[in-house]
Design a protein around this motif. Sequence first.
Motif, short mmCIF file in Angstrom:
data_model
loop_
_atom_site.label_atom_id
_atom_site.label_comp_id
_atom_site.label_asym_id
_atom_site.label_seq_id
_atom_site.Cartn_x
_atom_site.Cartn_y
_atom_site.Cartn_z
N ARG A 7 5.84 -3.84 -6.46
CA ARG A 7 4.69 -3.16 -7.17
C ARG A 7 3.26 -3.44 -6.61
NH1 ARG A 7 6.65 -0.36 -11.37
NH2 ARG A 7 4.48 -0.23 -12.30
N VAL A 8 2.72 -2.60 -6.18
CA VAL A 8 1.21 -2.76 -5.96
C VAL A 8 0.36 -1.91 -6.74
CG1 VAL A 8 -0.29 -2.31 -3.70
CG2 VAL A 8 1.82 -2.81 -3.41
N GLN A 9 -0.87 -2.69 -7.04
CA GLN A 9 -1.84 -1.93 -7.75
C GLN A 9 -3.14 -1.99 -7.00
OE1 GLN A 9 -2.26 -0.96 -11.21
NE2 GLN A 9 -3.84 0.04 -10.19
N PHE A 10 -3.57 -0.88 -6.81
CA PHE A 10 -5.02 -0.83 -5.95
C PHE A 10 -6.20 -0.88 -7.11
CE2 PHE A 10 -1.80 1.51 -3.67
CZ PHE A 10 -2.01 0.89 -2.41
N TYR A 11 -7.40 -1.43 -6.57
CA TYR A 11 -8.75 -1.76 -7.47
C TYR A 11 -9.70 -1.12 -6.64
CZ TYR A 11 -5.63 -5.04 -9.98
OH TYR A 11 -4.69 -5.54 -10.68
N GLU A 12 -10.77 -0.85 -7.26
CA GLU A 12 -12.27 -0.74 -6.91
C GLU A 12 -12.44 -1.86 -6.22
OE1 GLU A 12 -14.77 1.24 -9.34
OE2 GLU A 12 -13.45 2.93 -10.01
N SER A 13 -13.40 -1.52 -5.10
CA SER A 13 -14.12 -2.77 -4.67
C SER A 13 -15.35 -2.99 -5.47
CB SER A 13 -14.41 -2.43 -2.99
OG SER A 13 -15.51 -3.60 -2.56
N ASN A 14 -15.54 -4.38 -5.63
CA ASN A 14 -16.57 -4.72 -6.54
C ASN A 14 -17.59 -5.65 -5.70
OD1 ASN A 14 -15.05 -6.87 -6.31
ND2 ASN A 14 -15.20 -7.53 -8.75
N ASP A 15 -18.15 -5.07 -4.84
CA ASP A 15 -19.09 -5.67 -3.84
C ASP A 15 -20.55 -5.76 -4.25
OD1 ASP A 15 -17.07 -5.58 -2.03
OD2 ASP A 15 -18.04 -4.07 -0.93
N ASP A 46 1.44 -8.58 -9.38
CA ASP A 46 0.70 -8.97 -10.50
C ASP A 46 0.20 -10.52 -10.04
OD1 ASP A 46 0.30 -6.84 -12.03
OD2 ASP A 46 2.22 -7.27 -13.01
N SER A 47 0.30 -10.69 -8.82
CA SER A 47 -0.14 -12.13 -8.25
C SER A 47 -1.68 -12.47 -8.60
CB SER A 47 0.22 -12.38 -6.61
OG SER A 47 -0.60 -11.73 -6.04
N GLU A 48 -2.06 -13.60 -8.45
CA GLU A 48 -3.51 -13.88 -8.60
C GLU A 48 -4.52 -13.60 -7.31
OE1 GLU A 48 -4.79 -15.18 -11.24
OE2 GLU A 48 -2.86 -14.69 -12.30
N THR A 49 -3.66 -13.32 -6.12
CA THR A 49 -4.24 -13.05 -4.97
C THR A 49 -4.62 -11.71 -4.71
OG1 THR A 49 -3.03 -14.99 -4.04
CG2 THR A 49 -4.11 -13.52 -2.47
N TYR A 50 -5.69 -11.54 -4.33
CA TYR A 50 -6.16 -10.07 -3.90
C TYR A 50 -6.11 -9.96 -2.46
CZ TYR A 50 -7.77 -9.33 -8.71
OH TYR A 50 -7.81 -9.26 -10.06
N TYR A 51 -5.97 -8.60 -1.85
CA TYR A 51 -6.02 -8.52 -0.57
C TYR A 51 -6.92 -7.17 -0.16
CZ TYR A 51 -1.90 -11.26 -0.32
OH TYR A 51 -0.80 -12.40 -0.60
N ALA A 52 -7.58 -7.20 0.88
CA ALA A 52 -8.45 -6.38 1.25
C ALA A 52 -7.91 -5.73 2.59
CB ALA A 52 -9.89 -6.80 1.72
N LEU A 53 -8.17 -4.28 2.65
CA LEU A 53 -7.58 -3.63 4.03
C LEU A 53 -8.28 -4.11 5.15
CD1 LEU A 53 -6.14 -0.91 5.02
CD2 LEU A 53 -7.95 0.24 4.70
N GLU A 54 -7.40 -4.41 6.43
CA GLU A 54 -7.74 -4.78 7.62
C GLU A 54 -7.39 -3.60 8.66
OE1 GLU A 54 -6.87 -8.47 9.12
OE2 GLU A 54 -7.59 -9.45 7.21
N GLU A 77 -5.68 -11.56 2.93
CA GLU A 77 -6.31 -12.13 1.72
C GLU A 77 -7.73 -12.27 1.49
OE1 GLU A 77 -5.18 -16.51 -0.61
OE2 GLU A 77 -4.89 -16.19 1.44
N THR A 78 -8.15 -12.02 0.49
CA THR A 78 -9.59 -12.09 -0.06
C THR A 78 -10.20 -13.15 -0.85
OG1 THR A 78 -11.60 -10.66 -0.36
CG2 THR A 78 -9.61 -10.18 -1.39
N GLN A 79 -11.33 -13.35 -0.97
CA GLN A 79 -11.82 -14.36 -2.14
C GLN A 79 -12.08 -13.49 -3.44
OE1 GLN A 79 -11.28 -17.54 -1.65
NE2 GLN A 79 -10.40 -17.15 0.41
N ASN A 80 -11.50 -12.36 -3.75
CA ASN A 80 -11.94 -11.50 -5.15
C ASN A 80 -11.37 -12.35 -6.19
OD1 ASN A 80 -13.92 -9.56 -5.59
ND2 ASN A 80 -12.40 -7.89 -5.07
N GLU A 81 -11.93 -12.32 -7.36
CA GLU A 81 -11.44 -12.82 -8.53
C GLU A 81 -11.86 -12.12 -9.55
OE1 GLU A 81 -12.46 -16.85 -9.14
OE2 GLU A 81 -11.79 -17.54 -7.10
#
Length: 102
Positions: A6-14, A75-83, A98-102
């Motif tokens: 299961r994949v959950q997408f999120y808005e980028s919070n730059d 639902d892991s703790e790790t966020y990933y960004a599109l490459e 992998e990205t450093q988003n929290e």
Amino acid sequence: MRFTDRVQFYESNDRYDTDNPDGKPIPVGEPVIANVTHLGVNRSMQLFGNLNTERLVVRLIQPFNEDWGILRVNDSETYYALETGVYPLKIDGYIVGETQNE
């Protein structure tokens, strides 16, 4: 190919948003079913030239047409960004790092 993740997408919070003062990523749409695999050491070196980031290949049965910046798998703790993305006729695919988003 089994679609068991299961994949959950999120808005980028730059940037700072007054509507979201704690800075947590905001979900986009509902979680979707996907096939998720690791990119692998050899392929990662061929495509990106380094091994500093864990990369995944995410394949979706249905296209996800909403705007997103990061995602989480199962639902892991790790966020990933599109490459990079691959958009053939049947199954959309993304290579995410992998990205450093929290």
